[in-house]
Design a protein around this motif. Structure first.
Motif, PDB file in Angstrom:
ATOM      1  N   GLY A  32     -66.894  27.837 -12.165  1.00  0.00           N
ATOM      2  CA  GLY A  32     -67.097  26.314 -11.927  1.00  0.00           C
ATOM      3  C   GLY A  32     -68.176  26.024 -10.952  1.00  0.00           C
ATOM      4  N   THR A  33     -67.974  24.911 -10.535  1.00  0.00           N
ATOM      5  CA  THR A  33     -68.892  24.227  -9.394  1.00  0.00           C
ATOM      6  C   THR A  33     -68.343  24.608  -8.198  1.00  0.00           C
ATOM      7  OG1 THR A  33     -70.128  23.010 -11.066  1.00  0.00           O
ATOM      8  CG2 THR A  33     -70.707  22.630  -8.666  1.00  0.00           C
ATOM      9  N   GLN A  34     -69.062  25.077  -7.006  1.00  0.00           N
ATOM     10  CA  GLN A  34     -68.486  25.087  -5.634  1.00  0.00           C
ATOM     11  C   GLN A  34     -68.662  23.540  -5.102  1.00  0.00           C
ATOM     12  OE1 GLN A  34     -67.213  27.772  -3.984  1.00  0.00           O
ATOM     13  NE2 GLN A  34     -67.528  29.096  -5.762  1.00  0.00           N
ATOM     14  N   VAL A  35     -67.327  23.069  -4.523  1.00  0.00           N
ATOM     15  CA  VAL A  35     -67.131  21.946  -3.817  1.00  0.00           C
ATOM     16  C   VAL A  35     -66.702  21.955  -2.452  1.00  0.00           C
ATOM     17  CG1 VAL A  35     -67.031  20.746  -6.242  1.00  0.00           C
ATOM     18  CG2 VAL A  35     -65.095  21.758  -4.812  1.00  0.00           C
ATOM     19  N   GLN A  59     -60.948  16.923  -5.632  1.00  0.00           N
ATOM     20  CA  GLN A  59     -60.359  16.042  -6.366  1.00  0.00           C
ATOM     21  C   GLN A  59     -59.001  16.726  -7.255  1.00  0.00           C
ATOM     22  OE1 GLN A  59     -63.034  14.976  -9.427  1.00  0.00           O
ATOM     23  NE2 GLN A  59     -64.441  13.788  -8.056  1.00  0.00           N
ATOM     24  N   PRO A  60     -58.199  16.070  -7.477  1.00  0.00           N
ATOM     25  CA  PRO A  60     -56.917  16.909  -7.993  1.00  0.00           C
ATOM     26  C   PRO A  60     -57.313  17.634  -9.513  1.00  0.00           C
ATOM     27  CG  PRO A  60     -56.350  14.490  -7.757  1.00  0.00           C
ATOM     28  CD  PRO A  60     -57.770  14.630  -7.378  1.00  0.00           C
ATOM     29  N   GLY A  61     -56.732  18.996  -9.501  1.00  0.00           N
ATOM     30  CA  GLY A  61     -57.162  19.818 -10.376  1.00  0.00           C
ATOM     31  C   GLY A  61     -57.973  20.840 -10.009  1.00  0.00           C
ATOM     32  N   ASP A  62     -58.901  20.774  -8.981  1.00  0.00           N
ATOM     33  CA  ASP A  62     -59.685  21.482  -8.516  1.00  0.00           C
ATOM     34  C   ASP A  62     -58.931  22.993  -7.939  1.00  0.00           C
ATOM     35  OD1 ASP A  62     -61.816  19.788  -8.635  1.00  0.00           O
ATOM     36  OD2 ASP A  62     -61.905  19.222  -6.542  1.00  0.00           O
ATOM     37  N   ILE A  63     -59.772  24.111  -8.036  1.00  0.00           N
ATOM     38  CA  ILE A  63     -59.036  25.250  -7.916  1.00  0.00           C
ATOM     39  C   ILE A  63     -59.528  25.706  -6.276  1.00  0.00           C
ATOM     40  CG2 ILE A  63     -59.083  27.760  -8.191  1.00  0.00           C
ATOM     41  CD1 ILE A  63     -59.780  26.973 -11.041  1.00  0.00           C
ATOM     42  N   LEU A  64     -58.580  25.883  -5.604  1.00  0.00           N
ATOM     43  CA  LEU A  64     -58.729  26.530  -4.223  1.00  0.00           C
ATOM     44  C   LEU A  64     -58.634  27.828  -3.960  1.00  0.00           C
ATOM     45  CD1 LEU A  64     -56.216  23.765  -2.329  1.00  0.00           C
ATOM     46  CD2 LEU A  64     -58.740  23.408  -2.736  1.00  0.00           C
ATOM     47  N   TYR A  65     -59.540  28.502  -3.238  1.00  0.00           N
ATOM     48  CA  TYR A  65     -59.401  29.899  -3.160  1.00  0.00           C
ATOM     49  C   TYR A  65     -59.339  30.301  -1.649  1.00  0.00           C
ATOM     50  CZ  TYR A  65     -64.670  29.684  -2.852  1.00  0.00           C
ATOM     51  OH  TYR A  65     -66.049  29.279  -2.267  1.00  0.00           O
ATOM     52  N   GLY A  87     -62.468  27.941   0.074  1.00  0.00           N
ATOM     53  CA  GLY A  87     -63.490  26.918  -0.474  1.00  0.00           C
ATOM     54  C   GLY A  87     -62.607  26.301  -1.852  1.00  0.00           C
ATOM     55  N   ALA A  88     -63.517  25.846  -2.625  1.00  0.00           N
ATOM     56  CA  ALA A  88     -62.937  25.197  -3.764  1.00  0.00           C
ATOM     57  C   ALA A  88     -64.021  25.228  -4.999  1.00  0.00           C
ATOM     58  CB  ALA A  88     -62.391  23.840  -3.547  1.00  0.00           C
TER      59      ALA A  88
END
Length: 282
Positions: free
Chosen positions: A221-224, A230-236, A277-278
């Motif tokens: 996906g796109t780094q944010v 936003q809800p649904g983003d993947i945190l790492y 990051g996310a």
């Protein structure tokens, strides 16, 4: 005839010459022997041997000795029997003590097992109740998301923002419904997860197949920025491409993730464990 002719003489008759000579010889010999012995000194005394008479063993004495020996033997047998009985009693006492300790141990083990089984049953019942509640919540949220998508499509069919909001709601609903599930490395549900399998399953509800591991998900996906989530983003957590943990951002400054075996699947504030990051997939 003289008047004294018939009167016997009072003189002893003369001994014969031979007897007189013999007596003189014997006397002379004796005197000679005494003289020689005196000249030679005192005579050596012969050794004296004393003879001790042993008592004669009678039949009565033999009977007494035999009776005494028999009594001694009986005492020895009695002592041996008593020793055997004492040893047997001691062994029996040790065996009984060991059996009692084993019985106590088994009773305690049984009690612990029953307590553990009861606790497990209660925990499983609680998990089933929570799972049923989450399932109900998931169904309600999915229905709401579907209604929202339909309304958005009717008003603005080509609006991408409306589609993102709807899919995000489904992802968030699924992630929240798993809170309380166990964590187990390599597990993929439905009641036990690891971090990346939970994220993968959440996205699968909206038809998106993510990679299985957190390293690949951190670049899918796109780094944010963490300030623009936003809800649904993947945190790492960790570097992009080599992340060691992932979770789903559910809004309000919180995330849902399968953390570890101690906590299981939890919902926490970002301040609890700040991500690195996310990425945004929707």
């Amino acid at each position: 005839m003289s008047h004294t002719a018939h009167i016997p003489s009072h003189r002893k008759p003369r001994q014969r010459a031979s007897k007189s000579a013999l007596r003189a010889g014997v006397a002379g010999g004796v005197l000679s022997t005494i003289a020689v012995a005196g000249a030679a000194g005192p005579a050596q005394a012969d050794p004296v041997t004393q003879t001790i008479e042993m008592p004669t063993i009678t039949s009565g004495f033999s009977t007494a000795v035999a009776a005494s020996a028999q009594a001694t033997q009986q005492v020895a047998l009695d002592l041996e029997t008593q020793a055997d009985e004492d040893a047997a009693a001691e062994k029996a006492a040790k065996t009984a003590k060991k059996a009692h300790a084993e019985a106590v141990r088994k009773a305690e083990a049984k009690k612990k097992a029953e307590a553990a089984a009861k606790a497990k049953a209660e925990a499983e019942a609680k998990q089933r109740a929570e799972r049923a509640s989450r399932t109900s919540e998931r169904t309600t949220l999915s229905a709401s998301s579907g209604s929202s998508d339909s309304g958005s499509s009717a008003s603005a069919p080509s609006s991408s923002s409306s589609n993102v909001s709807g899919s995000a709601a489904s992802i968030v609903a699924f992630a929240k419904a798993q809170v309380g599930d166990a964590y187990s490395l390599g597990s993929t549900g439905p009641n036990s997860w690891d971090c990346s399998s939970l994220v993968q399953a959440a996205y699968r509800t909206v038809g998106i197949d993510l990679p299985r591991v957190s390293q690949a998900q951190s670049t899918f996906g796109t780094q944010v920025s963490l300030d623009n989530l936003q809800p649904g983003d993947i945190l790492y957590w960790g570097s992009a491409g080599s992340a060691y943990h992932v979770a789903v951002y559910v809004g309000g400054g919180q995330f849902v993730g399968a953390q570890n075996s101690s906590t299981g699947t939890v919902q926490r504030s970002l301040d609890y464990d700040r991500p690195t990051g996310a990425v945004r997939v929707l």
